[in-house]
Design an enzyme around this catalytic site. Structure first.
Site, PDB file in Angstrom:
ATOM      1  N   LYS A  11      34.989  25.180  36.114  1.00  0.00           N
ATOM      2  CA  LYS A  11      36.220  25.084  36.901  1.00  0.00           C
ATOM      3  C   LYS A  11      36.432  23.674  37.445  1.00  0.00           C
ATOM      4  O   LYS A  11      37.501  23.102  37.278  1.00  0.00           O
ATOM      5  CB  LYS A  11      36.200  26.117  38.026  1.00  0.00           C
ATOM      6  CG  LYS A  11      36.087  27.559  37.511  1.00  0.00           C
ATOM      7  CD  LYS A  11      35.944  28.554  38.626  1.00  0.00           C
ATOM      8  CE  LYS A  11      35.642  29.954  38.110  1.00  0.00           C
ATOM      9  NZ  LYS A  11      36.759  30.569  37.382  1.00  0.00           N
ATOM     10  N   TRP A  56      33.685  38.934  42.897  1.00  0.00           N
ATOM     11  CA  TRP A  56      32.422  38.255  42.562  1.00  0.00           C
ATOM     12  C   TRP A  56      31.358  38.551  43.609  1.00  0.00           C
ATOM     13  O   TRP A  56      30.176  38.679  43.292  1.00  0.00           O
ATOM     14  CB  TRP A  56      32.666  36.759  42.388  1.00  0.00           C
ATOM     15  CG  TRP A  56      33.748  36.517  41.377  1.00  0.00           C
ATOM     16  CD1 TRP A  56      34.990  36.002  41.591  1.00  0.00           C
ATOM     17  CD2 TRP A  56      33.711  36.879  39.986  1.00  0.00           C
ATOM     18  NE1 TRP A  56      35.718  35.999  40.439  1.00  0.00           N
ATOM     19  CE2 TRP A  56      34.956  36.527  39.430  1.00  0.00           C
ATOM     20  CE3 TRP A  56      32.739  37.463  39.171  1.00  0.00           C
ATOM     21  CZ2 TRP A  56      35.264  36.739  38.082  1.00  0.00           C
ATOM     22  CZ3 TRP A  56      33.045  37.671  37.825  1.00  0.00           C
ATOM     23  CH2 TRP A  56      34.293  37.309  37.301  1.00  0.00           C
ATOM     24  N   ASP A  61      27.977  31.072  46.510  1.00  0.00           N
ATOM     25  CA  ASP A  61      28.551  30.926  45.175  1.00  0.00           C
ATOM     26  C   ASP A  61      29.772  30.023  45.332  1.00  0.00           C
ATOM     27  O   ASP A  61      30.796  30.430  45.883  1.00  0.00           O
ATOM     28  CB  ASP A  61      28.947  32.305  44.635  1.00  0.00           C
ATOM     29  CG  ASP A  61      29.643  32.236  43.280  1.00  0.00           C
ATOM     30  OD1 ASP A  61      29.869  31.122  42.770  1.00  0.00           O
ATOM     31  OD2 ASP A  61      29.964  33.312  42.740  1.00  0.00           O
TER      32      ASP A  61
END
Length: 365
Positions: free
Chosen positions: A200, A106, A176
């Site tokens: 999540k 990511w 992030d």
């Protein structure tokens, strides 16, 4: 803090488990929301009933996460992936540099998007050890005139997590936090901007939370499309256009559930307990199970491991599925196994997995 158990143990990496009490409440309110005679999905986003939901979610997030007054909370769409572009578009001007800490896939995606707008560079990278560690905060080499420094707080694919965050001084730190936001208390004031997909730890997919310091808003690039401008959403309380109303309602209910558990301190304690149940089996297996992440960098959210005998992995995953464990396959890019133990995964599910792993080793050694 005992939670209900359903017919399966959901260890999916995302979208992931949601608290059963939240799902049951949503089920009860689905057709007639708070006496309106309509579903939350049918309400106008300009209505008083929805306005209350929206503002309650923002207020609860600010309180639970101890967000200082000089920050805005935004509810956006496009997932964390759109933030990979919005951030450099807003803060990285041509000729400027921004530092990226490369700890997994990511971070790499975010880095690649930044190349379209300025000059990102790698502050540190763990690629050489297959992303099995997190860099030390004193090992980061960045410039005092950088537009920002970007990191990924938890790496779902490799199972690593930052235990402490660097103090970058006047250089804005951007994170992030898609896979570990609200899993423990943190000092939000260390960051210029935090972003996270909700799917999540915060709710269903479709909502992206952005926590942004107001001074960054003031100096962000204004010569960009309206919908990609953070100020557009800040000025309209994230109601410039129709927001994902059901997702925000669910997010608010997940936050209420966290509140009722005792807040982030209680959640963090439970997350440590859950992860320990599984890591203890890995560490005590004599090499039968091998964790990917080094112990000092292990994630409490994503526990990644392989079996020493790779020929047994398919058997392990097949038998786990038969026993009701869902989502234990490792990411397709690395293989192996992964147990995602987000906030909503109950202790009982992690205990059941640890017992299954112990039995499987005994029966296959």
């Amino acid at each position: 803090m005992k939670q209900s158990i359903r017919s399966v143990y959901n260890f999916n990496a995302g979208p992931s488990a949601l608290p059963l009490p939240v799902l049951e409440k949503a089920q009860q309110e689905l057709v007639d929301f708070r006496g309106t005679g309509m579903s939350i999905m049918e309400l106008s986003h300009r209505s008083k009933a929805y306005d209350d939901v929206h503002n309650e979610a923002i207020a609860r997030l600010k309180r639970l996460f101890s967000i200082p007054d000089n920050y805005e909370v935004l509810f956006l769409q496009g997932g964390a992936s759109l933030q990979f572009s919005m951030i450099p578009m807003s803060f990285l001007n041509p000729g400027q540099k921004a530092g990226y800490v490369m700890t997994g896939a990511w971070a790499e995606k975010a880095f690649d998007e930044a190349k379209l707008f300025g000059e990102p560079y790698q502050v540190a990278s763990t690629k050489e050890n297959n992303h099995s560690t997190i860099p030390g905060v004193n090992d980061l080499q960045y410039n005092e005139d950088d537009a920002y420094v970007h990191l990924t707080s938890n790496n779902t694919i490799y199972g690593t997590q930052w235990k402490e965050f660097p103090d970058t001084g006047d250089v804005p730190l951007i994170a992030d936090m898609s896979s570990d936001i609200m899993s423990k208390p943190i000092d939000v004031s260390k960051f210029g901007l935090i972003y996270a997909g909700a799917q999540k730890n915060l709710g269903p997919s479709g909502v992206t939370v952005v926590i942004i310091r107001k001074d960054l808003l003031e100096r962000s690039n204004q010569e960009i499309p309206t919908m990609l401008n953070y100020n557009t959403h800040a000025k309209s309380n994230s109601l410039y256009h129709t927001p994902p109303t059901f997702g925000i309602y669910m997010l608010g209910e997940v936050l209420r559930w966290i509140d009722e558990l005792g807040g982030l301190e209680a959640v963090a304690k439970q997350n440590e307990e859950k992860a320990k149940l599984i890591y203890d089996v890995i560490d005590g297996s004599g090499g039968f199970y091998r964790g990917h992440a080094e112990p000092e960098s292990r994630s409490l959210m994503n526990i990644t491991f392989k079996l020493a005998d790779e020929s047994l992995e398919k058997k392990f995953l097949d038998q786990a599925k038969e026993a009701g464990f869902v989502g234990l396959n490792g990411h397709r890019s690395v293989g192996g196994c992964r147990a995602s133990t987000y906030n909503s995964v109950p202790v009982e599910a992690c205990l059941a997995l640890s017992e299954f792993m112990t039995r499987f080793q005994k029966n296959n050694s």
